[in-house]
Design an enzyme around this catalytic site. Structure first.
Site, PDB file in Angstrom:
ATOM      1  N   LYS A  15       9.338  -4.807  -1.339  1.00 50.97           N
ATOM      2  CA  LYS A  15       7.821  -5.168  -0.672  1.00 50.97           C
ATOM      3  C   LYS A  15       7.730  -6.726  -0.917  1.00 50.97           C
ATOM      4  O   LYS A  15       7.515  -6.753  -2.070  1.00 50.97           O
ATOM      5  CB  LYS A  15       6.995  -4.255  -1.617  1.00 50.97           C
ATOM      6  CG  LYS A  15       5.660  -4.390  -1.575  1.00 50.97           C
ATOM      7  CD  LYS A  15       4.516  -3.486  -2.302  1.00 50.97           C
ATOM      8  CE  LYS A  15       3.068  -3.668  -1.981  1.00 50.97           C
ATOM      9  NZ  LYS A  15       2.111  -2.765  -2.762  1.00 50.97           N
ATOM     10  N   LYS A  50       8.615  -3.239   3.371  1.00 57.01           N
ATOM     11  CA  LYS A  50       7.229  -3.125   3.597  1.00 57.01           C
ATOM     12  C   LYS A  50       6.720  -4.620   3.552  1.00 57.01           C
ATOM     13  O   LYS A  50       7.018  -5.361   2.695  1.00 57.01           O
ATOM     14  CB  LYS A  50       6.476  -2.445   2.665  1.00 57.01           C
ATOM     15  CG  LYS A  50       4.822  -2.624   2.594  1.00 57.01           C
ATOM     16  CD  LYS A  50       4.174  -1.708   1.544  1.00 57.01           C
ATOM     17  CE  LYS A  50       2.824  -2.225   1.623  1.00 57.01           C
ATOM     18  NZ  LYS A  50       2.046  -1.726   0.354  1.00 57.01           N
TER      19      LYS A  50
HETATM   20  C1  PBG Z   1      -0.741  -1.080  -3.753  1.00 57.24           C
HETATM   21  C2  PBG Z   1      -0.524  -0.979  -2.198  1.00 57.24           C
HETATM   22  C3  PBG Z   1      -0.666  -2.122  -1.203  1.00 57.24           C
HETATM   23  C4  PBG Z   1      -0.474  -1.441   0.135  1.00 57.24           C
HETATM   24  C5  PBG Z   1       0.283  -0.116  -0.289  1.00 57.24           C
HETATM   25  N1  PBG Z   1       0.172  -0.047  -1.519  1.00 57.24           N
HETATM   26  C6  PBG Z   1      -1.801  -3.276  -1.435  1.00 57.24           C
HETATM   27  C7  PBG Z   1      -1.059  -4.455  -2.078  1.00 57.24           C
HETATM   28  O1  PBG Z   1       0.069  -4.309  -2.509  1.00 57.24           O
HETATM   29  O2  PBG Z   1      -1.812  -5.279  -2.432  1.00 57.24           O
HETATM   30  C8  PBG Z   1      -0.600  -2.278   1.190  1.00 57.24           C
HETATM   31  C9  PBG Z   1      -0.839  -1.107   2.467  1.00 57.24           C
HETATM   32  C10 PBG Z   1      -1.343  -1.833   3.591  1.00 57.24           C
HETATM   33  O3  PBG Z   1      -1.642  -3.023   3.807  1.00 57.24           O
HETATM   34  O4  PBG Z   1      -1.428  -1.047   4.570  1.00 57.24           O
HETATM   35  N2  PBG Z   1       0.078  -1.731  -4.483  1.00 57.24           N
END
Ligand code: PBG
Length: 327
Positions: free
Chosen positions: A194, A247
């Site tokens: 991520k 992601k």
């Molecule tokens: C929580 C989380 C996020 C997303 C999914 N889980 C936000 C982040 O990490 O700031 C992003 C999902 C999206 O942008 O569609 N940590």
């Protein structure tokens, strides 16, 4: 002309093109991210994500019925609590927004497979994904809280948990906590690679989860890095992840491909809020054909090696599959 190889031969009709298609996708592999919000009677559009809404539990049927009709039966649940604090206590409250939403969906939509996002940023007053020590997110302390959150989700009925925090060692810790509580059959989908991405911008508006100070670069990954993603994935697999995720998706197709080539477990890709918002905005301005770009983007993620796609376009994609436009 005496040309032995004529690749165009296999492109002469729609039926033939479909026969030789290399990427096959199905509705079964689509997951829809769903925002549940504390309160009553709420169906509110998210300004940064046209066509996406936050629903209070008593109105969840609005979206659940649409999903059923489209044949999308997997959801990734996010909760938006009325109250936040330094420890994100609403995240593991038995009557928190996620827990109530899970119970509701399990009761009224028994065919739906419910995955919950396990993170703290929507629940903490400071908007970071863990417990703070000064301005630094304390890794090991956060793990205890993530375990509590995951267990409370599973006790409410979640089929699968998806930790998205990027703390070190969280998959192993969560696996152990689940097993000790007798949930050894509950799979963990790890947000393994991520990245610290600006593509999450619209989501943070949707979930009210933008960090109050600083950024997430001390836990999410630097987008210059490839080997680091492979390291994260490897560690999560060693710690017991059942599915690994990359992601965002579109800017990280190279990572998806490499993870898929190197590992034997299912790979999920999350086409995030910014990817959705870009297509929406460009289509609204008349620059692109929304449906065609949506289809092409989604298929490219599968072609890169994803087995599972998490996307705000899940219902529309399912519709295109039904019509034979993709699939
Ligand atoms: C929580 C989380 C996020 C997303 C999914 N889980 C936000 C982040 O990490 O700031 C992003 C999902 C999206 O942008 O569609 N940590």
């Amino acid at each position: 002309m005496n040309l032995l190889n004529r690749p165009r031969r296999l492109r002469t009709s729609d039926s033939l093109r479909k026969m030789v298609r290399e990427t096959r996708i199905s509705k079964e592999s689509l997951i829809y991210p769903l925002f549940a919000v504390d309160g009553e009677g709420i169906v509110e559009e998210i300004p940064s994500m046209e066509g996406q809404y936050r629903y209070s539990v008593d109105r969840l049927s609005v979206i659940m019925d649409r999903l059923m009709e489209a044949g999308v039966e997997k959801i990734l649940l996010f909760g938006i609590p009325a109250h936040k604090d330094g420890y994100g206590s609403q995240a593991y409250d038995e009557n928190g927004i996620i827990q109530r939403a899970v119970r509701y969906i399990r009761e009224y939509y028994p065919s739906v497979y419910v995955i919950t996002d396990v993170c703290m940023c929507e629940y903490t007053s400071h908007g970071h994904c863990g417990i703070l020590d000064g301005e630094y997110v304390d890794n090991d302390k956060t793990l205890e809280y993530l375990n509590r959150i995951a267990l409370s989700h599973v006790r409410a009925g979640a089929h699968m948990v998806a930790p998205s925090d990027m703390m070190d060692g969280r998959i192993g810790a969560m696996r152990q906590a689940l097993d000790e509580a007798g949930f050894e059959t509950v799979p963990v989908m790890a947000y393994s690679a991520k990245y610290a991405s600006a593509f999450y911008g619209p989501f943070r508006e949707a979930a009210g989860s933008a960090p109050a100070f600083g950024d997430r670069k001390s836990y999410q990954m630097d987008y210059h890095n490839r080997k680091e993603a492979l390291k994260e994935v490897k560690l999560d697999i060693e710690e017991g992840a059942d599915i690994v995720m990359v992601k965002p998706a579109l800017s990280y197709l190279d990572i998806i491909r490499e993870v898929a080539d190197r590992h034997d477990l299912p790979v999920a890709a999350y086409s995030v809020s910014g990817e959705y918002a870009m297509i929406k905005a460009a289509a609204k301005a008349g620059h692109i054909d929304e449906e065609k770009v949506m289809c092409e983007s989604a298929v490219s993620i599968y072609r890169a090696g994803a087995d599972i796609l998490i996307t705000y376009y899940a219902m529309e994609l399912a519709g295109c599959m039904d019509q034979g436009k993709i699939g």
